[in-house]
Design a protein around this motif. Structure first.
Motif, short mmCIF file in Angstrom:
data_model
loop_
_atom_site.label_atom_id
_atom_site.label_comp_id
_atom_site.label_asym_id
_atom_site.label_seq_id
_atom_site.Cartn_x
_atom_site.Cartn_y
_atom_site.Cartn_z
N THR A 43 0.84 -1.20 0.00
CA THR A 43 0.00 0.00 0.00
C THR A 43 0.87 1.25 0.00
OG1 THR A 43 -1.77 -1.19 1.12
CG2 THR A 43 -1.83 1.23 1.24
N ILE A 46 2.33 1.65 -3.42
CA ILE A 46 1.34 2.14 -4.39
C ILE A 46 1.12 3.64 -4.21
CG2 ILE A 46 -1.13 2.04 -4.97
CD1 ILE A 46 -0.86 -1.07 -4.45
N PRO A 50 1.88 4.88 -8.03
CA PRO A 50 0.60 4.23 -8.32
C PRO A 50 0.56 3.41 -9.61
CG PRO A 50 0.35 6.62 -8.07
CD PRO A 50 1.79 6.32 -7.94
N ARG A 51 1.53 3.58 -10.48
CA ARG A 51 1.53 2.82 -11.73
C ARG A 51 2.47 1.61 -11.68
NH1 ARG A 51 -1.05 4.25 -15.78
NH2 ARG A 51 0.44 3.53 -17.32
N TRP A 56 0.47 -3.68 -7.23
CA TRP A 56 -0.96 -4.01 -7.30
C TRP A 56 -1.16 -5.53 -7.38
CZ3 TRP A 56 -4.57 -0.56 -6.27
CH2 TRP A 56 -4.32 0.80 -6.51
N ARG A 74 -10.50 -5.97 -6.52
CA ARG A 74 -10.33 -4.55 -6.86
C ARG A 74 -8.89 -4.26 -7.27
NH1 ARG A 74 -13.99 -3.26 -2.56
NH2 ARG A 74 -12.27 -2.85 -1.16
N ASP A 75 -7.93 -4.85 -6.55
CA ASP A 75 -6.53 -4.66 -6.93
C ASP A 75 -6.22 -5.28 -8.28
OD1 ASP A 75 -6.03 -3.22 -4.66
OD2 ASP A 75 -4.49 -4.56 -3.88
N ASP A 77 -8.32 -5.47 -10.72
CA ASP A 77 -8.88 -4.52 -11.68
C ASP A 77 -7.92 -3.35 -11.91
OD1 ASP A 77 -11.21 -6.00 -12.04
OD2 ASP A 77 -12.34 -4.88 -10.53
N GLU A 78 -7.34 -2.84 -10.83
CA GLU A 78 -6.39 -1.73 -10.98
C GLU A 78 -5.15 -2.17 -11.76
OE1 GLU A 78 -6.74 1.53 -10.27
OE2 GLU A 78 -8.80 1.02 -9.72
N ALA A 79 -4.65 -3.35 -11.46
CA ALA A 79 -3.47 -3.85 -12.17
C ALA A 79 -3.76 -4.06 -13.65
CB ALA A 79 -2.97 -5.14 -11.53
N LYS A 81 -5.62 -2.29 -15.46
CA LYS A 81 -5.57 -0.99 -16.13
C LYS A 81 -4.14 -0.69 -16.61
CE LYS A 81 -9.31 1.06 -13.43
NZ LYS A 81 -9.61 2.04 -12.36
N ARG A 93 -8.08 -12.83 -10.88
CA ARG A 93 -9.32 -12.08 -10.69
C ARG A 93 -10.52 -13.01 -10.78
NH1 ARG A 93 -11.21 -7.12 -14.47
NH2 ARG A 93 -11.35 -8.82 -15.96
#
Length: 160
Positions: A43, A46, A50-51, A56, A74-75, A77-79, A81, A93
């Motif tokens: 955390t 990140i 954040p990228r 993630w 959720r993590d 999903d972020e990864a 992206k 996932r």
């Protein structure tokens, strides 16, 4: 392995905002099963970067080990992206969604062809929460592995 955390902690005292050192310590915490500590370091990493896909991705795995599947999804999903269509991430996932009871977006739900994996250990069937956790399983003589392919082959609904 716990000894590997100490020099990383000392390095963070010198460079407290180093995402590279935080990531290394988080990975070490995760490897020794200290998933709460790993999540805290992932955390922090990140927040600083954040990228950073690895943060993630690996935080999702640690969250899954803590049975915090909603956060793990959720993590993922972020990864996704950051690295769309990453096969292992899609599988993780899907398994996280399946753990939450999502039959459409879970295992065999069409987004990723995933085999459900379980193994027998000490006369008990175990299922790793995420595909990335299927490493290093040691079976004793006579123990078995079971693969279940959902959706009649894992590529959608069965045709029967």
């Amino acid at each position: 392995m716990r000894a590997a955390v100490e020099p990383l902690t000392r390095a963070l005292e010198i460079r407290p905002k180093s995402p590279v050192i935080l990531l290394a310590r988080a990975m070490t915490w995760s490897q020794i099963g200290e998933h709460e500590k790993a999540v805290a370091d992932f955390t922090a990493c990140i927040r600083l970067r954040p990228r950073l896909f690895e943060a993630w991705f690996n935080r999702a795995a640690s969250l899954a080990d803590l049975q915090r599947f909603e956060e793990a999804v959720r993590d993922c999903d972020e990864a996704l992206k950051l690295v769309p269509d990453h096969p292992r991430l899609l599988a993780n996932r899907a398994l996280g969604r399946a753990a939450l009871g999502d039959k459409e977006g879970g295992v065999g739900g069409g987004e990723a062809a995933v085999n459900a994996f379980s193994y027998e250990n000490n006369n008990e069937w175990k299922t790793p929460p995420m595909v990335s956790k299927m490493v290093g399983i040691k079976l004793k003589k006579g123990e078995r592995v079971r693969l279940q392919t959902p959706g009649g082959g894992g590529f959608g609904p069965s045709k029967s």
